[in-house]
Each structure stands twice: as C-alpha cells, then as structure tokens.
Design a protein around this motif. Structure first.
Motif, PDB file in Angstrom:
ATOM      1  N   ALA A  57       0.832  -1.208   0.000  1.00  0.00           N
ATOM      2  CA  ALA A  57       0.000   0.000   0.000  1.00  0.00           C
ATOM      3  C   ALA A  57       0.870   1.263   0.000  1.00  0.00           C
ATOM      4  CB  ALA A  57      -0.941  -0.001   1.202  1.00  0.00           C
ATOM      5  N   VAL A  58       1.904   1.259   0.831  1.00  0.00           N
ATOM      6  CA  VAL A  58       2.802   2.412   0.884  1.00  0.00           C
ATOM      7  C   VAL A  58       3.555   2.540  -0.442  1.00  0.00           C
ATOM      8  CG1 VAL A  58       4.879   3.335   2.003  1.00  0.00           C
ATOM      9  CG2 VAL A  58       3.009   2.393   3.392  1.00  0.00           C
ATOM     10  N   ALA A  59       4.038   1.422  -0.964  1.00  0.00           N
ATOM     11  CA  ALA A  59       4.761   1.448  -2.241  1.00  0.00           C
ATOM     12  C   ALA A  59       3.877   1.986  -3.358  1.00  0.00           C
ATOM     13  CB  ALA A  59       5.263   0.049  -2.586  1.00  0.00           C
ATOM     14  N   ARG A  60       2.611   1.616  -3.348  1.00  0.00           N
ATOM     15  CA  ARG A  60       1.680   2.109  -4.378  1.00  0.00           C
ATOM     16  C   ARG A  60       1.631   3.632  -4.335  1.00  0.00           C
ATOM     17  NH1 ARG A  60      -1.892  -1.329  -3.619  1.00  0.00           N
ATOM     18  NH2 ARG A  60      -1.509  -2.560  -5.468  1.00  0.00           N
ATOM     19  N   ASP A  61       1.548   4.192  -3.131  1.00  0.00           N
ATOM     20  CA  ASP A  61       1.510   5.650  -2.993  1.00  0.00           C
ATOM     21  C   ASP A  61       2.819   6.289  -3.464  1.00  0.00           C
ATOM     22  OD1 ASP A  61      -1.036   5.450  -1.904  1.00  0.00           O
ATOM     23  OD2 ASP A  61      -0.346   5.639   0.176  1.00  0.00           O
ATOM     24  N   VAL A  62       3.953   5.723  -3.033  1.00  0.00           N
ATOM     25  CA  VAL A  62       5.257   6.290  -3.374  1.00  0.00           C
ATOM     26  C   VAL A  62       5.506   6.203  -4.879  1.00  0.00           C
ATOM     27  CG1 VAL A  62       7.762   6.059  -3.062  1.00  0.00           C
ATOM     28  CG2 VAL A  62       6.238   5.893  -1.083  1.00  0.00           C
ATOM     29  N   VAL A  63       5.211   5.058  -5.468  1.00  0.00           N
ATOM     30  CA  VAL A  63       5.443   4.893  -6.908  1.00  0.00           C
ATOM     31  C   VAL A  63       4.480   5.773  -7.710  1.00  0.00           C
ATOM     32  CG1 VAL A  63       5.384   3.236  -8.825  1.00  0.00           C
ATOM     33  CG2 VAL A  63       6.494   2.618  -6.674  1.00  0.00           C
ATOM     34  N   THR A  64       3.267   5.929  -7.247  1.00  0.00           N
ATOM     35  CA  THR A  64       2.329   6.824  -7.923  1.00  0.00           C
ATOM     36  C   THR A  64       2.849   8.259  -7.884  1.00  0.00           C
ATOM     37  OG1 THR A  64       0.455   5.396  -7.426  1.00  0.00           O
ATOM     38  CG2 THR A  64      -0.049   7.681  -7.955  1.00  0.00           C
ATOM     39  N   GLU A  65       3.422   8.663  -6.758  1.00  0.00           N
ATOM     40  CA  GLU A  65       3.956  10.019  -6.613  1.00  0.00           C
ATOM     41  C   GLU A  65       5.256  10.219  -7.387  1.00  0.00           C
ATOM     42  OE1 GLU A  65       4.622  10.674  -2.461  1.00  0.00           O
ATOM     43  OE2 GLU A  65       2.531  10.284  -1.961  1.00  0.00           O
ATOM     44  N   GLN A  66       6.195   9.257  -7.252  1.00  0.00           N
ATOM     45  CA  GLN A  66       7.556   9.449  -7.753  1.00  0.00           C
ATOM     46  C   GLN A  66       7.858   8.710  -9.045  1.00  0.00           C
ATOM     47  OE1 GLN A  66      10.413   8.511  -4.690  1.00  0.00           O
ATOM     48  NE2 GLN A  66       9.271   9.621  -3.129  1.00  0.00           N
ATOM     49  N   GLY A  67       7.022   7.792  -9.429  1.00  0.00           N
ATOM     50  CA  GLY A  67       7.274   7.011 -10.634  1.00  0.00           C
ATOM     51  C   GLY A  67       7.949   5.696 -10.312  1.00  0.00           C
ATOM     52  N   ALA A  68       8.176   4.903 -11.352  1.00  0.00           N
ATOM     53  CA  ALA A  68       8.715   3.548 -11.196  1.00  0.00           C
ATOM     54  C   ALA A  68      10.123   3.532 -10.624  1.00  0.00           C
ATOM     55  CB  ALA A  68       8.685   2.825 -12.535  1.00  0.00           C
ATOM     56  N   ASP A  69      10.835   4.629 -10.718  1.00  0.00           N
ATOM     57  CA  ASP A  69      12.185   4.708 -10.164  1.00  0.00           C
ATOM     58  C   ASP A  69      12.197   5.273  -8.754  1.00  0.00           C
ATOM     59  OD1 ASP A  69      13.375   3.661 -12.456  1.00  0.00           O
ATOM     60  OD2 ASP A  69      13.504   5.637 -13.404  1.00  0.00           O
ATOM     61  N   ALA A  70      11.062   5.221  -8.086  1.00  0.00           N
ATOM     62  CA  ALA A  70      10.950   5.752  -6.724  1.00  0.00           C
ATOM     63  C   ALA A  70      11.981   5.107  -5.809  1.00  0.00           C
ATOM     64  CB  ALA A  70       9.549   5.500  -6.176  1.00  0.00           C
ATOM     65  N   SER A  71      12.383   5.848  -4.830  1.00  0.00           N
ATOM     66  CA  SER A  71      13.372   5.365  -3.876  1.00  0.00           C
ATOM     67  C   SER A  71      12.777   4.260  -3.000  1.00  0.00           C
ATOM     68  CB  SER A  71      13.831   6.523  -2.983  1.00  0.00           C
ATOM     69  OG  SER A  71      14.506   6.046  -1.850  1.00  0.00           O
ATOM     70  N   LEU A  72      13.451   3.106  -2.996  1.00  0.00           N
ATOM     71  CA  LEU A  72      13.009   2.022  -2.127  1.00  0.00           C
ATOM     72  C   LEU A  72      13.220   2.392  -0.664  1.00  0.00           C
ATOM     73  CD1 LEU A  72      14.154  -1.102  -4.148  1.00  0.00           C
ATOM     74  CD2 LEU A  72      11.948   0.061  -4.144  1.00  0.00           C
ATOM     75  N   ARG A  73      14.208   3.231  -0.393  1.00  0.00           N
ATOM     76  CA  ARG A  73      14.403   3.729   0.979  1.00  0.00           C
ATOM     77  C   ARG A  73      13.191   4.531   1.426  1.00  0.00           C
ATOM     78  NH1 ARG A  73      19.305   2.854   3.021  1.00  0.00           N
ATOM     79  NH2 ARG A  73      21.054   2.564   1.605  1.00  0.00           N
ATOM     80  N   ASP A  74      12.632   5.342   0.509  1.00  0.00           N
ATOM     81  CA  ASP A  74      11.420   6.105   0.841  1.00  0.00           C
ATOM     82  C   ASP A  74      10.254   5.180   1.166  1.00  0.00           C
ATOM     83  OD1 ASP A  74      12.652   8.545   0.509  1.00  0.00           O
ATOM     84  OD2 ASP A  74      11.615   9.059  -1.356  1.00  0.00           O
ATOM     85  N   VAL A  75      10.134   4.107   0.402  1.00  0.00           N
ATOM     86  CA  VAL A  75       9.063   3.144   0.657  1.00  0.00           C
ATOM     87  C   VAL A  75       9.217   2.569   2.051  1.00  0.00           C
ATOM     88  CG1 VAL A  75       8.043   0.929  -0.019  1.00  0.00           C
ATOM     89  CG2 VAL A  75       8.744   2.575  -1.787  1.00  0.00           C
ATOM     90  N   ALA A  76      10.425   2.100   2.382  1.00  0.00           N
ATOM     91  CA  ALA A  76      10.664   1.505   3.699  1.00  0.00           C
ATOM     92  C   ALA A  76      10.444   2.538   4.809  1.00  0.00           C
ATOM     93  CB  ALA A  76      12.087   0.942   3.771  1.00  0.00           C
ATOM     94  N   ARG A  77      10.974   3.736   4.620  1.00  0.00           N
ATOM     95  CA  ARG A  77      10.835   4.780   5.638  1.00  0.00           C
ATOM     96  C   ARG A  77       9.365   5.123   5.881  1.00  0.00           C
ATOM     97  NH1 ARG A  77      10.030   9.704   4.831  1.00  0.00           N
ATOM     98  NH2 ARG A  77      10.857   9.786   2.724  1.00  0.00           N
ATOM     99  N   ARG A  78       8.619   5.339   4.819  1.00  0.00           N
ATOM    100  CA  ARG A  78       7.195   5.680   4.977  1.00  0.00           C
ATOM    101  C   ARG A  78       6.391   4.533   5.587  1.00  0.00           C
ATOM    102  NH1 ARG A  78       4.745   9.013  -0.100  1.00  0.00           N
ATOM    103  NH2 ARG A  78       6.522  10.359  -0.501  1.00  0.00           N
ATOM    104  N   ALA A  79       6.828   3.317   5.310  1.00  0.00           N
ATOM    105  CA  ALA A  79       6.132   2.154   5.873  1.00  0.00           C
ATOM    106  C   ALA A  79       6.531   1.903   7.324  1.00  0.00           C
ATOM    107  CB  ALA A  79       6.418   0.918   5.028  1.00  0.00           C
ATOM    108  N   GLY A  80       7.580   2.599   7.765  1.00  0.00           N
ATOM    109  CA  GLY A  80       8.033   2.429   9.135  1.00  0.00           C
ATOM    110  C   GLY A  80       8.774   1.120   9.369  1.00  0.00           C
ATOM    111  N   VAL A  81       9.454   0.639   8.322  1.00  0.00           N
ATOM    112  CA  VAL A  81      10.220  -0.598   8.443  1.00  0.00           C
ATOM    113  C   VAL A  81      11.640  -0.348   7.941  1.00  0.00           C
ATOM    114  CG1 VAL A  81       8.178  -2.050   8.126  1.00  0.00           C
ATOM    115  CG2 VAL A  81       9.602  -1.494   6.152  1.00  0.00           C
TER     116      VAL A  81
END
Length: 181
Positions: free
Chosen positions: A14-38
């Motif tokens: 769910a978090v990745a869907r939001d991040v990739v929608t915002e930043q595109g397919a090259d979104a930072s995986l660190r951002d995904v983990a950080r926003r997910a709190g993991v």
C-alpha cells in the motif's frame, strides 16, 4: 505466510503504491521503507528487487486487464472491444509513471518478475486484435507485438508533461490507424 508477515506485506504494498504513484517507477526504495516504518531489510525480504515490487504492484492490474480482455472476446463489436481494452491498458500503465520501460523489457526477459504477467496481458490483447482482424475491422499487417509497442508509445506520451495533453487525441489517431472502419 504468517498473518503478521502478510500484514507487513500488504502494508508495504500500500505504501509502495503511494510512493510509486507520486515518484514514478524509479521511486526510492528507501522512501518506501521509511514511509512504511520498516527497515530496508524488511522491504527486501518481501521484495528482493525493484522489479519484484513493481510486479506485485502491477500484477493485480495486469490480471484484471487480462480477464477484461477475455470478457471482451465475446463482444459483438470486436473493434470497439479492442479499443476499450487498449484504453484500459494505457490508463493502467500511466498510473505508475515510468513503469512502461520495465514492462517492455519484461516481455523479452523470461527471468523478469514481470515477464509472465506482461506476456499474458499481451496475449490477451493479441486475441482481441485477431478477432477484430478476422471480422475485417482491424489492419491485418499488425500483430500483438505491434499493438504492445503502440500501447508503450501511448503510455510514454502520458509520462511526458509537455505531451500529456495530446495523449487522448493521439490515442484516437492511433486506434483509427489500427481499425479499418
């Protein structure tokens, strides 16, 4: 999968869907983990590569597009069915800016996490094209690879801010070039 692991997986997705929608397919995986709190390790345990994460994000949509094409195969208007399906594919691909490059690469790479779902979706579109061709409604000099390439081009247009306003008009131009009537 244990219930807590499943919950983490769904939350990451769910978090990745939001991040990739915002930043595109090259979104930072660190951002995904950080926003997910993991931690990044937790993200990589569930999704060992960016491509695996994209596959998980896109799989549901691709499966729906494949099923939608199957349902449209019985349409009384095969040309309209093909155009409707093409619009759905372009819309889906545009939800994840930049994902089209991974989709195109996955078609020719059996080791890609996206390969199976992209091949199934392309085959579904090919069946719609073949049906429209059989009824004389679509050009016979096109094949599924051509249609997939045209979808890719239309999706790319939607990814370009200066060209996106032209995307709908060019969709109509391209579909009128595919159809014979």
């Amino acid at each position: 999968m244990r219930s807590d692991a499943r919950k983490n997986y769904e939350h990451l997705l769910a978090v990745a869907r939001d991040v990739v929608t915002e930043q595109g397919a090259d979104a930072s995986l660190r951002d995904v983990a950080r926003r997910a709190g993991v931690g990044l390790g937790t993200l990589y345990r569930h999704f060992p590569t960016r491509e695996a994460l994209l596959e998980a994000l896109l799989r549901t949509s691709f499966d729906a597009l494949t099923a939608g094409a199957s349902a449209l195969e019985d349409s009384d208007a095969p040309g309209d069915a093909l155009v409707s399906w093409l619009r759905d594919v372009v819309t889906c691909a545009n939800e994840y800016r930049g994902a089209i490059a991974a989709m195109v690469a996955a078609i020719d790479d059996p080791s890609s996490a996206l390969h199976a779902s992209c091949v199934a979706m392309k085959a579904a579109g090919t069946r719609l094209l073949t049906r429209a061709q059989a009824q004389g409604l679509a050009r016979r000099d096109l094949d599924g690879a051509d249609v997939f390439a045209l979808v890719s081009a239309l999706t790319w247009l939607g990814d370009q801010p200066s060209l996106a306003p032209r995307a709908d008009r060019l969709f109509r131009v391209i579909t009128s070039a595919i159809l014979t009537r």
